[in-house]
Design an enzyme around this catalytic site. Sequence first.
Site, PDB file in Angstrom:
ATOM      1  N   ARG A 179      33.976 -35.672 -32.939  1.00 21.70           N
ATOM      2  CA  ARG A 179      33.082 -35.031 -31.973  1.00 21.70           C
ATOM      3  C   ARG A 179      31.733 -35.715 -31.909  1.00 21.70           C
ATOM      4  O   ARG A 179      30.896 -35.310 -31.095  1.00 21.70           O
ATOM      5  CB  ARG A 179      32.862 -33.582 -32.384  1.00 21.70           C
ATOM      6  CG  ARG A 179      33.742 -32.554 -31.660  1.00 21.70           C
ATOM      7  CD  ARG A 179      33.554 -31.246 -32.393  1.00 21.70           C
ATOM      8  NE  ARG A 179      33.680 -30.064 -31.597  1.00 21.70           N
ATOM      9  CZ  ARG A 179      34.747 -29.274 -31.599  1.00 21.70           C
ATOM     10  NH1 ARG A 179      35.818 -29.600 -32.257  1.00 21.70           N
ATOM     11  NH2 ARG A 179      34.734 -28.153 -30.906  1.00 21.70           N
ATOM     12  N   ARG A 216      28.054 -24.429 -27.035  1.00 22.99           N
ATOM     13  CA  ARG A 216      29.089 -25.373 -27.481  1.00 22.99           C
ATOM     14  C   ARG A 216      29.356 -26.417 -26.396  1.00 22.99           C
ATOM     15  O   ARG A 216      29.587 -27.583 -26.697  1.00 22.99           O
ATOM     16  CB  ARG A 216      30.372 -24.613 -27.836  1.00 22.99           C
ATOM     17  CG  ARG A 216      30.233 -23.843 -29.147  1.00 22.99           C
ATOM     18  CD  ARG A 216      31.266 -22.742 -29.283  1.00 22.99           C
ATOM     19  NE  ARG A 216      32.619 -23.231 -29.206  1.00 22.99           N
ATOM     20  CZ  ARG A 216      33.634 -22.564 -28.649  1.00 22.99           C
ATOM     21  NH1 ARG A 216      33.426 -21.363 -28.129  1.00 22.99           N
ATOM     22  NH2 ARG A 216      34.819 -23.081 -28.604  1.00 22.99           N
TER      23      ARG A 216
END
Length: 222
Positions: free
Chosen positions: A88, A171
């Site tokens: 990520r 997020r």
Amino acid sequence: MIVVLLGAPGSGKGTQGGPLSAKFGLAHVATGDMFREHIKTGTELGQLAQSYLNSGALVPDEVTVRMVRERLQRPDATNGVILDGFPRTLPQATALDEALNDEGKQVDVVPCVSVSTDELLRRLGGRWICRASGHTYHIDSNPPKTAGVCDVDGSELYQREDDSIDVARKRLGIYFEQTGPVVDYYRGRGALVEVNGEQSIDEVFRDLAEALKARTEPTRAV
Ligand code: ADP
Ligand code: AMP
């Protein structure tokens, strides 16, 4: 085969990761699921990760990379893996390269599932998950046969706290900021395959399976 399944939270990685890994005989390694399992069983790692997951922040790279490195050593990963939710960040992507390189392996294909922000928020807001095995449903677009009950194993369905609108927005912001460069990293290497995530679940599966097949079947010289 090492597959990195990219896509924002809510793009459908978990929905597709299980069936894809079954079709190709790969282990499905979902870092979010791994952290949630650690939290559930109360391990030291779970205690460390909890506040990050609750707030929608990323768990520090060093901790996450160590967890994935260990996971890749397990016997079921020797045949290959579908990484879901990892890497990520750019440091995670380079750490993955190093870990694979140590074993003479590399990332083979990186399907990236794209979905608009409005649709991502709609999906996260209506997501229901099976407590026993993580099967995923959507209240409107992929409902279980009986409300609140998993079709596959009959266990209870729940909503993730970090799917609340505020944490979901945060997020998504983190995804575009920190995981965006990871998408560019794999694109620059020619490993990225863009997949339209705004199709039916079956159509997305078909396109993902095509992307994986294209990398496993050698092109024949004419
Ligand atoms: P991710 O693992 O990428 O966060 P999920 O696989 O959990 O995403 O999917 C998020 C939500 O969207 C779930 O409620 C799922 O049922 C739903 N969903 C997944 N794929 C589709 C699709 N192609 N069309 C409509 N809804 C979908
Ligand atoms: P997910 O299930 O993929 O939506 O992930 C849920 C949460 O787990 C994220 O919001 C992060 O807090 C944490 N997480 C999962 N994967 C990673 C990762 N590769 N790096 C850092 N944190 C992660």
